[in-house]
Write a protein that holds these residues in place. Structure first.
Motif, PDB file in Angstrom:
ATOM      1  N   PRO A 187       0.813  -1.229   0.000  1.00 14.98           N
ATOM      2  CA  PRO A 187       0.000   0.000   0.000  1.00 14.98           C
ATOM      3  C   PRO A 187       0.841   1.271   0.000  1.00 14.98           C
ATOM      4  CG  PRO A 187      -0.933  -1.595   1.518  1.00 14.98           C
ATOM      5  CD  PRO A 187       0.383  -2.156   1.070  1.00 14.98           C
ATOM      6  N   GLN A 188       1.944   1.300   0.760  1.00 13.13           N
ATOM      7  CA  GLN A 188       2.759   2.507   0.856  1.00 13.13           C
ATOM      8  C   GLN A 188       3.469   2.858  -0.442  1.00 13.13           C
ATOM      9  OE1 GLN A 188       3.152  -0.262   2.751  1.00 13.13           O
ATOM     10  NE2 GLN A 188       5.300  -0.630   3.289  1.00 13.13           N
ATOM     11  N   ASP A 189       3.537   1.895  -1.367  1.00 18.96           N
ATOM     12  CA  ASP A 189       4.200   2.151  -2.648  1.00 18.96           C
ATOM     13  C   ASP A 189       3.228   2.603  -3.732  1.00 18.96           C
ATOM     14  OD1 ASP A 189       6.727   1.453  -1.663  1.00 18.96           O
ATOM     15  OD2 ASP A 189       6.334  -0.676  -1.991  1.00 18.96           O
ATOM     16  N   ILE A 190       1.948   2.698  -3.401  1.00 15.89           N
ATOM     17  CA  ILE A 190       0.941   3.096  -4.397  1.00 15.89           C
ATOM     18  C   ILE A 190       0.817   4.613  -4.369  1.00 15.89           C
ATOM     19  CG2 ILE A 190      -1.455   2.845  -5.146  1.00 15.89           C
ATOM     20  CD1 ILE A 190      -1.492   0.153  -3.681  1.00 15.89           C
ATOM     21  N   THR A 191       1.678   5.267  -5.132  1.00 15.28           N
ATOM     22  CA  THR A 191       1.663   6.725  -5.241  1.00 15.28           C
ATOM     23  C   THR A 191       1.863   7.117  -6.701  1.00 15.28           C
ATOM     24  OG1 THR A 191       4.054   6.839  -4.822  1.00 15.28           O
ATOM     25  CG2 THR A 191       2.594   7.056  -2.914  1.00 15.28           C
ATOM     26  N   ASP A 192       1.151   8.121  -7.124  1.00 17.69           N
ATOM     27  CA  ASP A 192       1.288   8.670  -8.485  1.00 17.69           C
ATOM     28  C   ASP A 192       1.036   7.626  -9.576  1.00 17.69           C
ATOM     29  OD1 ASP A 192       2.022  11.162  -7.408  1.00 17.69           O
ATOM     30  OD2 ASP A 192       4.107  10.521  -7.232  1.00 17.69           O
ATOM     31  N   PHE A 193       0.115   6.682  -9.323  1.00 16.04           N
ATOM     32  CA  PHE A 193      -0.261   5.713 -10.352  1.00 16.04           C
ATOM     33  C   PHE A 193      -1.273   6.360 -11.302  1.00 16.04           C
ATOM     34  CE2 PHE A 193       1.994   2.561  -8.167  1.00 16.04           C
ATOM     35  CZ  PHE A 193       1.903   1.344  -8.815  1.00 16.04           C
ATOM     36  N   ASP A 194      -1.006   6.287 -12.603  1.00 14.63           N
ATOM     37  CA  ASP A 194      -1.967   6.806 -13.577  1.00 14.63           C
ATOM     38  C   ASP A 194      -3.071   5.791 -13.852  1.00 14.63           C
ATOM     39  OD1 ASP A 194      -0.576   9.190 -13.885  1.00 14.63           O
ATOM     40  OD2 ASP A 194       0.728   8.343 -15.444  1.00 14.63           O
ATOM     41  N   ASN A 195      -2.816   4.526 -13.498  1.00 19.27           N
ATOM     42  CA  ASN A 195      -3.775   3.464 -13.780  1.00 19.27           C
ATOM     43  C   ASN A 195      -4.762   3.294 -12.638  1.00 19.27           C
ATOM     44  OD1 ASN A 195      -0.802   2.472 -14.695  1.00 19.27           O
ATOM     45  ND2 ASN A 195      -2.293   2.009 -16.257  1.00 19.27           N
ATOM     46  N   GLN A 196      -5.967   2.830 -12.996  1.00 19.70           N
ATOM     47  CA  GLN A 196      -6.909   2.409 -11.964  1.00 19.70           C
ATOM     48  C   GLN A 196      -6.482   1.019 -11.513  1.00 19.70           C
ATOM     49  OE1 GLN A 196     -11.025   2.225 -13.197  1.00 19.70           O
ATOM     50  NE2 GLN A 196     -11.669   1.222 -11.324  1.00 19.70           N
ATOM     51  N   LEU A 197      -6.354   0.824 -10.212  1.00 19.80           N
ATOM     52  CA  LEU A 197      -5.847  -0.439  -9.694  1.00 19.80           C
ATOM     53  C   LEU A 197      -6.963  -1.265  -9.059  1.00 19.80           C
ATOM     54  CD1 LEU A 197      -2.505   0.679  -7.990  1.00 19.80           C
ATOM     55  CD2 LEU A 197      -2.907  -0.026 -10.350  1.00 19.80           C
ATOM     56  N   LEU A 198      -7.083  -2.507  -9.530  1.00 20.45           N
ATOM     57  CA  LEU A 198      -8.011  -3.467  -8.947  1.00 20.45           C
ATOM     58  C   LEU A 198      -7.189  -4.520  -8.223  1.00 20.45           C
ATOM     59  CD1 LEU A 198     -10.461  -4.007 -11.973  1.00 20.45           C
ATOM     60  CD2 LEU A 198     -10.476  -2.195 -10.242  1.00 20.45           C
ATOM     61  N   ILE A 199      -7.521  -4.780  -6.978  1.00 20.21           N
ATOM     62  CA  ILE A 199      -6.747  -5.695  -6.144  1.00 20.21           C
ATOM     63  C   ILE A 199      -7.626  -6.860  -5.704  1.00 20.21           C
ATOM     64  CG2 ILE A 199      -5.392  -5.928  -4.019  1.00 20.21           C
ATOM     65  CD1 ILE A 199      -4.056  -4.042  -5.920  1.00 20.21           C
ATOM     66  N   GLU A 200      -7.105  -8.069  -5.842  1.00 17.55           N
ATOM     67  CA  GLU A 200      -7.862  -9.245  -5.406  1.00 17.55           C
ATOM     68  C   GLU A 200      -8.027  -9.258  -3.886  1.00 17.55           C
ATOM     69  OE1 GLU A 200      -7.623 -14.123  -5.278  1.00 17.55           O
ATOM     70  OE2 GLU A 200      -6.047 -13.004  -6.320  1.00 17.55           O
ATOM     71  N   THR A 201      -9.181  -9.684  -3.449  1.00 19.40           N
ATOM     72  CA  THR A 201      -9.439  -9.826  -2.019  1.00 19.40           C
ATOM     73  C   THR A 201      -8.371 -10.699  -1.362  1.00 19.40           C
ATOM     74  OG1 THR A 201     -11.821  -9.673  -2.413  1.00 19.40           O
ATOM     75  CG2 THR A 201     -11.127 -10.606  -0.312  1.00 19.40           C
ATOM     76  N   GLY A 202      -7.819 -10.222  -0.243  1.00 17.72           N
ATOM     77  CA  GLY A 202      -6.794 -10.986   0.461  1.00 17.72           C
ATOM     78  C   GLY A 202      -5.426 -10.913  -0.171  1.00 17.72           C
ATOM     79  N   PHE A 203      -5.210  -9.950  -1.057  1.00 14.14           N
ATOM     80  CA  PHE A 203      -3.955  -9.838  -1.802  1.00 14.14           C
ATOM     81  C   PHE A 203      -2.731  -9.785  -0.885  1.00 14.14           C
ATOM     82  CE2 PHE A 203      -0.733  -7.197  -3.973  1.00 14.14           C
ATOM     83  CZ  PHE A 203      -0.556  -7.926  -5.139  1.00 14.14           C
ATOM     84  N   GLY A 204      -2.836  -9.070   0.240  1.00 17.52           N
ATOM     85  CA  GLY A 204      -1.682  -8.895   1.110  1.00 17.52           C
ATOM     86  C   GLY A 204      -1.650  -9.793   2.327  1.00 17.52           C
ATOM     87  N   GLU A 205      -2.444 -10.882   2.311  1.00 15.50           N
ATOM     88  CA  GLU A 205      -2.605 -11.702   3.513  1.00 15.50           C
ATOM     89  C   GLU A 205      -1.309 -12.350   3.991  1.00 15.50           C
ATOM     90  OE1 GLU A 205      -5.426 -14.762   2.781  1.00 15.50           O
ATOM     91  OE2 GLU A 205      -4.357 -15.615   1.066  1.00 15.50           O
ATOM     92  N   PHE A 206      -0.379 -12.652   3.090  1.00 18.72           N
ATOM     93  CA  PHE A 206       0.861 -13.299   3.518  1.00 18.72           C
ATOM     94  C   PHE A 206       1.737 -12.366   4.347  1.00 18.72           C
ATOM     95  CE2 PHE A 206       0.212 -16.151  -0.331  1.00 18.72           C
ATOM     96  CZ  PHE A 206      -0.190 -17.223   0.438  1.00 18.72           C
TER      97      PHE A 206
END
Length: 226
Positions: free
Chosen positions: A20-39
């Motif tokens: 999450p902390q690296d999501i800055t200045d993205f021109d794209n719309q980002l879709l994330i799968e449920t539980g993406f960061g669970e590990f």
């Protein structure tokens, strides 16, 4: 462009390729799968706070123009892949991804962006498209993959090396360098073997307690590899 991130379901893969902390200045719309960061115990709400939309795996495939999958997409997802989609990640078209290219990429006219550290390339149908993706773009990732993978394997097998543990690391690339860095924390009794010295390893491999392989397997038919 709508860019979707799915959890890699490649056997044994547990890395989280986007924080999450690296999501800055993205021109794209980002879709994330449920539980993406669970590990890494990252909750979906953290990605929502960063501006992402959380969806089921199937919906991420359905709504995205491009899909990022850290490792090779598995057959269980083949029905979700749309014709003409962009697939980004480590696909290894001439190695472990041969069947994916034959069964999915070519028939569905997918644009495959393979992020190989040494030979990044874009594949479309049966052609390799010229790209300006710089080599070495994933150098640090590969290093830490070797580092973390080696530590994880030691934990899995309950092994704690010491000076009496004889260790061999095969290869001299980024993954092997990371593996060497990991095991050298426990022991100095570590020897690296390169392609040129593999004949020596073949004669002495039975004397080693731990062998870490950092040489790619299955790249023999890749015209980019010597």
């Amino acid at each position: 462009m709508i860019l979707g991130f799915i959890k890699a379901n490649f056997p044994g893969e547990r890395r989280v390729p986007l924080l999450p902390q690296d999501i800055t200045d993205f021109d794209n719309q980002l879709l994330i799968e449920t539980g993406f960061g669970e590990f890494l115990d990252i909750e979906d709400v953290e990605y929502e706070k960063a501006g992402c939309k959380i969806l089921s795996r199937e919906e991420v495939f359905k709504q995205s123009e491009a899909i990022f999958s850290l490792k090779l997409i598995q057959p269980s997802d083949y029905d979700h892949i749309k014709k003409g989609q962009i697939i980004i990640g480590w696909t290894h078209p001439y190695g472990s991804g041969k069947s994916f290219m034959k069964e999915q990429a070519i028939p569905k006219e997918l644009i495959v962006v393979d992020l190989d550290n040494n030979f990044p390339a874009i594949y479309y149908k049966d052609k390799v498209i010229e790209t300006k993706i710089p080599t070495g773009i994933m150098e640090r990732n590969s290093f830490f993959a070797g580092y973390a993978g080696t530590l994880d394997a030691l934990l899995k097998f309950g092994i704690l090396p010491d000076e009496s543990t004889k260790i061999a690391v095969l290869g001299s690339g980024n993954v092997s360098q990371g593996a060497f860095h990991a095991v050298s924390k426990f022991s100095s009794n570590v020897k690296m073997f390169y392609r040129r010295t593999l004949p020596v390893f073949k004669e002495t491999f039975s004397t080693y307690d731990i062998i870490v392989n950092g040489i790619e397997v299955g790249a023999g038919n890749n015209p980019f590899y010597p």
